[in-house]
Scaffold this motif. Structure first.
Motif, short mmCIF file in Angstrom:
data_model
loop_
_atom_site.label_atom_id
_atom_site.label_comp_id
_atom_site.label_asym_id
_atom_site.label_seq_id
_atom_site.Cartn_x
_atom_site.Cartn_y
_atom_site.Cartn_z
N PRO A 48 20.64 11.41 -6.93
CA PRO A 48 20.77 12.79 -6.45
C PRO A 48 19.40 13.48 -6.36
CG PRO A 48 22.41 12.33 -8.13
CD PRO A 48 21.47 11.16 -8.10
N GLY A 49 19.19 14.15 -5.25
CA GLY A 49 17.95 14.89 -5.06
C GLY A 49 16.78 14.04 -4.60
N LYS A 50 17.01 12.74 -4.37
CA LYS A 50 15.94 11.86 -3.89
C LYS A 50 16.29 11.32 -2.50
CE LYS A 50 13.99 9.98 -8.15
NZ LYS A 50 13.60 8.71 -8.80
N ILE A 51 15.27 11.05 -1.72
CA ILE A 51 15.43 10.36 -0.46
C ILE A 51 15.70 8.90 -0.80
CG2 ILE A 51 14.25 9.67 1.67
CD1 ILE A 51 12.39 12.20 1.00
N MET A 52 16.67 8.30 -0.15
CA MET A 52 16.99 6.89 -0.38
C MET A 52 16.53 6.10 0.84
SD MET A 52 18.75 6.90 -3.32
CE MET A 52 19.59 5.36 -3.31
N VAL A 53 15.53 5.26 0.66
CA VAL A 53 15.02 4.39 1.71
C VAL A 53 15.60 3.00 1.45
CG1 VAL A 53 12.96 3.37 2.77
CG2 VAL A 53 12.90 5.74 1.92
N VAL A 54 16.57 2.62 2.28
CA VAL A 54 17.28 1.35 2.10
C VAL A 54 16.71 0.33 3.08
CG1 VAL A 54 19.54 0.21 2.21
CG2 VAL A 54 19.37 2.58 1.41
N ARG A 55 16.42 -0.85 2.56
CA ARG A 55 15.97 -1.96 3.38
C ARG A 55 16.87 -3.16 3.15
NH1 ARG A 55 13.17 1.58 5.51
NH2 ARG A 55 10.96 1.28 5.96
N VAL A 56 17.51 -3.63 4.23
CA VAL A 56 18.24 -4.88 4.20
C VAL A 56 17.27 -5.90 4.78
CG1 VAL A 56 20.29 -6.14 4.95
CG2 VAL A 56 20.43 -3.67 4.54
N LEU A 57 17.00 -6.97 4.02
CA LEU A 57 15.93 -7.88 4.43
C LEU A 57 16.17 -9.29 4.00
CD1 LEU A 57 14.38 -8.38 1.55
CD2 LEU A 57 13.32 -6.22 2.08
N ARG A 58 15.31 -10.16 4.50
CA ARG A 58 15.20 -11.53 4.01
C ARG A 58 13.79 -11.70 3.48
NH1 ARG A 58 17.19 -12.79 8.95
NH2 ARG A 58 15.27 -13.93 9.47
N THR A 59 13.66 -12.39 2.39
CA THR A 59 12.34 -12.51 1.76
C THR A 59 11.41 -13.43 2.54
OG1 THR A 59 13.10 -14.31 0.33
CG2 THR A 59 13.29 -12.05 -0.51
N THR A 60 11.94 -14.21 3.47
CA THR A 60 11.12 -15.09 4.29
C THR A 60 10.66 -14.43 5.58
OG1 THR A 60 13.11 -15.99 5.34
CG2 THR A 60 12.24 -17.18 3.42
N CYS A 61 11.08 -13.22 5.82
CA CYS A 61 10.78 -12.50 7.07
C CYS A 61 9.41 -11.83 6.97
CB CYS A 61 11.88 -11.47 7.29
SG CYS A 61 11.46 -10.07 8.32
N PRO A 62 8.44 -12.20 7.84
CA PRO A 62 7.11 -11.59 7.78
C PRO A 62 7.12 -10.07 7.95
CG PRO A 62 7.08 -13.56 9.15
CD PRO A 62 8.51 -13.27 8.83
N SER A 63 7.95 -9.55 8.85
CA SER A 63 8.03 -8.09 9.04
C SER A 63 8.57 -7.39 7.80
CB SER A 63 8.92 -7.74 10.23
OG SER A 63 8.36 -8.21 11.42
N CYS A 64 9.50 -8.06 7.11
CA CYS A 64 10.06 -7.50 5.89
C CYS A 64 8.99 -7.40 4.81
CB CYS A 64 11.23 -8.34 5.39
SG CYS A 64 12.60 -8.48 6.56
N ARG A 65 8.21 -8.44 4.68
CA ARG A 65 7.15 -8.46 3.67
C ARG A 65 6.06 -7.43 3.99
NH1 ARG A 65 6.02 -13.88 0.69
NH2 ARG A 65 8.13 -14.63 0.40
N SER A 66 5.67 -7.32 5.25
CA SER A 66 4.63 -6.32 5.58
C SER A 66 5.17 -4.91 5.40
CB SER A 66 4.08 -6.54 7.00
OG SER A 66 5.05 -6.30 7.97
N ASP A 67 6.46 -4.71 5.66
CA ASP A 67 7.07 -3.40 5.42
C ASP A 67 7.01 -3.05 3.94
OD1 ASP A 67 8.77 -1.05 5.84
OD2 ASP A 67 10.41 -2.27 5.05
#
Length: 193
Positions: A48-67
């Motif tokens: 409550p009272g916080k912005i929730m930044v949710v990421r659905v990802l794969r750990t092998t994904c280069p874009s996920c890691r750079s994000d």
């Protein structure tokens, strides 16, 4: 920062014009069909009272890691405040790419080195496939993971729990930076429910 948000919206509108999606930012205080509390069934604990930044990802994904690297930088340089922004990392099974073991190994061996404050992160493994997750809806029948076509997939919830963004953001460096800037701007938002 607001200029970056406006650029992001302008850049995504043409893609949205042919679809009925929530792929552009909803920066008004009006209610949305999907709320942070709708993800509780997956183990997410809304802050409550916080912005929730949710990421659905794969750990092998280069874009996920750079994000995740960039998110770590934002926390470390003080652009994102750990008392205002909560990161939720969600892994899911994908045969041949991601298992509970690969996800746990990433969390154990790499996540802590990203610079993301551990008290500001929720890490969730879902033993569900992409197809299974796409079918999930909230109590009102609204799809939770609409427009999910690739990873990283983002959902951003404002401090009051309303959905502000849902979809892909890593199509270009400009769109990605605009998305981070929008989260930064949301830290000063005063919408209250």
């Amino acid at each position: 920062m607001r200029i970056l948000t406006a650029l992001f919206i302008a850049a995504t509108l043409p893609a949205c014009a042919s679809q009925t999606t929530q792929s552009a930012f909803k920066m008004t205080c009006e209610p949305t069909n999907v709320r942070a509390s709708d993800l509780e069934k997956f183990g997410l604990q809304p802050a409550p009272g916080k912005i929730m930044v949710v990421r659905v990802l794969r750990t092998t994904c280069p874009s996920c890691r750079s994000d995740l690297d960039r998110i770590g930088d934002l926390y470390q340089n003080g652009t994102w405040n750990k008392d205002k922004v909560q990161l939720v990392v969600i892994g899911y099974k994908k045969p041949g790419f991601e298992t509970r073991a690969t996800f746990d190994a990433f969390v154990r061996e790499r996540f802590s080195a990203l610079g993301i404050p551990l008290e500001s992160a929720q890490i969730i493994w879902l033993n569900k496939s992409y197809d299974s997750l796409l079918r999930h809806k909230n109590a009102n029948g609204h799809p939770l993971f609409a427009e999910w076509k690739s990873v990283p997939y983002a959902m951003i919830f404002a401090k009051d729990g309303r959905l502000v963004f849902r979809g892909q953001f890593a199509r270009s460096p400009q769109l990605q930076e605009a998305q981070y800037a929008a989260v930064t701007d949301l830290q000063e938002e005063t919408c209250i429910r």
